[in-house]
Design a protein around this motif. Structure first.
Motif, PDB file in Angstrom:
ATOM      1  N   ARG A  70      -3.335   3.373  -1.938  1.00 12.47           N
ATOM      2  CA  ARG A  70      -3.650   2.465  -3.041  1.00 12.47           C
ATOM      3  C   ARG A  70      -2.680   1.286  -3.037  1.00 12.47           C
ATOM      4  N   ARG A  98       0.845  -1.195   0.000  1.00 14.26           N
ATOM      5  CA  ARG A  98       0.000   0.000   0.000  1.00 14.26           C
ATOM      6  C   ARG A  98       0.878   1.242   0.000  1.00 14.26           C
ATOM      7  N   GLN A 122      -6.240  -8.316  -2.509  1.00  8.34           N
ATOM      8  CA  GLN A 122      -5.912  -7.068  -1.832  1.00  8.34           C
ATOM      9  C   GLN A 122      -6.861  -6.777  -0.673  1.00  8.34           C
ATOM     10  N   TYR A 123      -8.171  -6.956  -0.937  1.00  8.08           N
ATOM     11  CA  TYR A 123      -9.160  -6.617   0.084  1.00  8.08           C
ATOM     12  C   TYR A 123      -9.734  -7.838   0.793  1.00  8.08           C
ATOM     13  N   ARG A 138      -2.792  -8.895  -8.449  1.00  6.61           N
ATOM     14  CA  ARG A 138      -3.531  -7.795  -9.081  1.00  6.61           C
ATOM     15  C   ARG A 138      -5.039  -7.892  -8.830  1.00  6.61           C
ATOM     16  N   HIS A 139      -5.488  -8.941  -8.182  1.00  6.52           N
ATOM     17  CA  HIS A 139      -6.915  -9.124  -7.932  1.00  6.52           C
ATOM     18  C   HIS A 139      -7.340  -8.374  -6.668  1.00  6.52           C
ATOM     19  N   ARG A 140      -8.463  -7.698  -6.753  1.00 10.99           N
ATOM     20  CA  ARG A 140      -8.987  -6.992  -5.582  1.00 10.99           C
ATOM     21  C   ARG A 140      -9.322  -7.976  -4.458  1.00 10.99           C
TER      22      ARG A 140
END
Length: 374
Positions: free
Chosen positions: A210, A206, A343-344, A338-340
């Motif tokens: 972002r 991060r 990440q989330y 690269r996948h949300r």
């Protein structure tokens, strides 16, 4: 893709995570011909679980309470220890009971005497104290054969050890401590959670609110190698210094500090304080983790050569286990970087989970209380 988070939750929920230093006992035996002498140090907290010591239930075990359970303590201990020379079982007796302190608390020190019917160079020692109730328990043996000292480790998978009293086998000692180093990571959730906190952001970090994915696999791999190796080198340095007696830190507060390293590593993934050179963080925190485990070897009182061999082999095992963890984690994480959902759905919840467990451990260790059953 939620599998990684599921695995982390499953490990915590199902594997009996312990918030304190793993249970150990210290068995020192000296052999001279057919005669056996020695001392067995067993933690009072373990004896409380096994035979019950705290008669008034005030969570403080006194000398009087230990004395009243003297026979129960010695008979319970000796029922879980057997020495055999050849095919003859040696008769063992308790010879006194005292209280002694190790770096992680008070222990009952049981004197042991014994005699075998006839001398035989083939000695077998069987040990199964606490294994049915605690799979992380280890029995640490120091065997003195008229000045020749050898060490060994009893575990649930290795309850019986054979010795040839006519020779010393240093490679066997090294192999056992190599295995203990591996298991120190696999069943030591301090290590696994700390690694999780450091490895989760390797493939995506991060910056200014972002997520920035790793540029290429080579960069991520080099960073993993730097982190794992830095941690192990620091772990080895601190463990060596503490074991040799050059630094002496209270076990309880070192363990609390270990928990804080886990919290920091996890929170840093969500609100970054350190963006780059995480290997420096791993090195600094490796010093703390190494000091936290030092009592296991320092309390054995091994001679210099056996101690050096044990230290090297143990840390080689730690390094190997961490590399194995990283080798499984990195390809999966890199493919999802690269996948949300990663990440989330993995990085943020996984870091929060690690931070929560680390904070619970810190409170438990600092206050010497148990907040959760695991």
């Amino acid at each position: 893709m939620n599998r990684m988070l599921f695995v982390l939750v499953g490990l915590l929920a199902c594997s009996g995570v312990h918030a304190h230093k793993p249970s150990d006992s210290y068995l020192n035996l000296s052999l001279s011909g057919q005669t056996v002498e020695g001392r067995w140090d067993i933690a009072l907290r373990d004896l409380e679980l096994a035979v019950g010591l705290d008669a008034d239930g005030n969570r403080r075990i006194t000398w009087g309470e230990v004395q009243r359970q003297r026979d129960a303590i010695t008979s319970h201990a000796l029922s879980h220890l057997q020495l055999t020379m050849g095919d003859q079982t040696c008769a063992l007796e308790a010879d006194g009971l005292q209280i002694t302190d190790h770096t992680d608390g008070a222990y009952a020190a049981i004197g042991i005497t014994g005699r075998c019917l006839q001398f035989n160079p083939q000695l077998t020692i069987r040990y199964d104290l606490l294994f049915p109730r605690d799979a992380q328990h280890r029995g640490l043996l120091r065997l003195d054969r008229q000045g020749r000292v050898e060490s060994a480790v009893f575990s649930p998978a290795r309850r019986s050890l054979a010795f040839d009293l006519g020779e010393t086998r240093p490679l066997r000692v090294a192999w056992q401590y190599l295995q203990e180093g591996l298991w120190h990571v696999w069943i030591g959730f301090d290590h696994l959670l700390f690694l999780a906190g450091l490895l989760l952001p390797i493939v995506v970090r991060r910056e200014q609110g972002r997520f920035v994915p790793a540029e290429n696999a080579g960069t991520a791999t080099r960073e993993v190698i730097r982190i794992v190796t830095s941690f192990t080198l620091a772990h080895f340095a601190a463990l060596s210094l503490a074991t040799l007696g050059w630094i002496d830190l209270p076990s309880r507060w070192v363990e609390a500090a270990v928990a804080l390293t886990i919290v920091f590593a996890a929170i840093n993934n969500i609100v970054p304080v350190v963006y780059r050179r995480l290997w420096l963080v791993a090195f600094a925190f490796g010093l703390i983790h190494g000091a936290g485990y030092a009592s296991v070897l320092s309390d054995l009182g091994l001679p210099a050569m056996a101690l050096a061999l044990s230290l090297f082999a143990f840390n080689l095992g730690v390094e190997g286990a961490q590399i194995a963890v990283a080798a499984v984690f990195l390809p999966v994480a890199y493919s999802l970087r690269r996948h949300r959902l990663y990440q989330y759905g993995v990085l943020i919840p996984g870091s929060l989970l690690v931070a929560f467990v680390g904070m619970v451990w810190f409170i438990e260790r600092a206050a010497n209380q148990t907040l959760m059953p695991w």
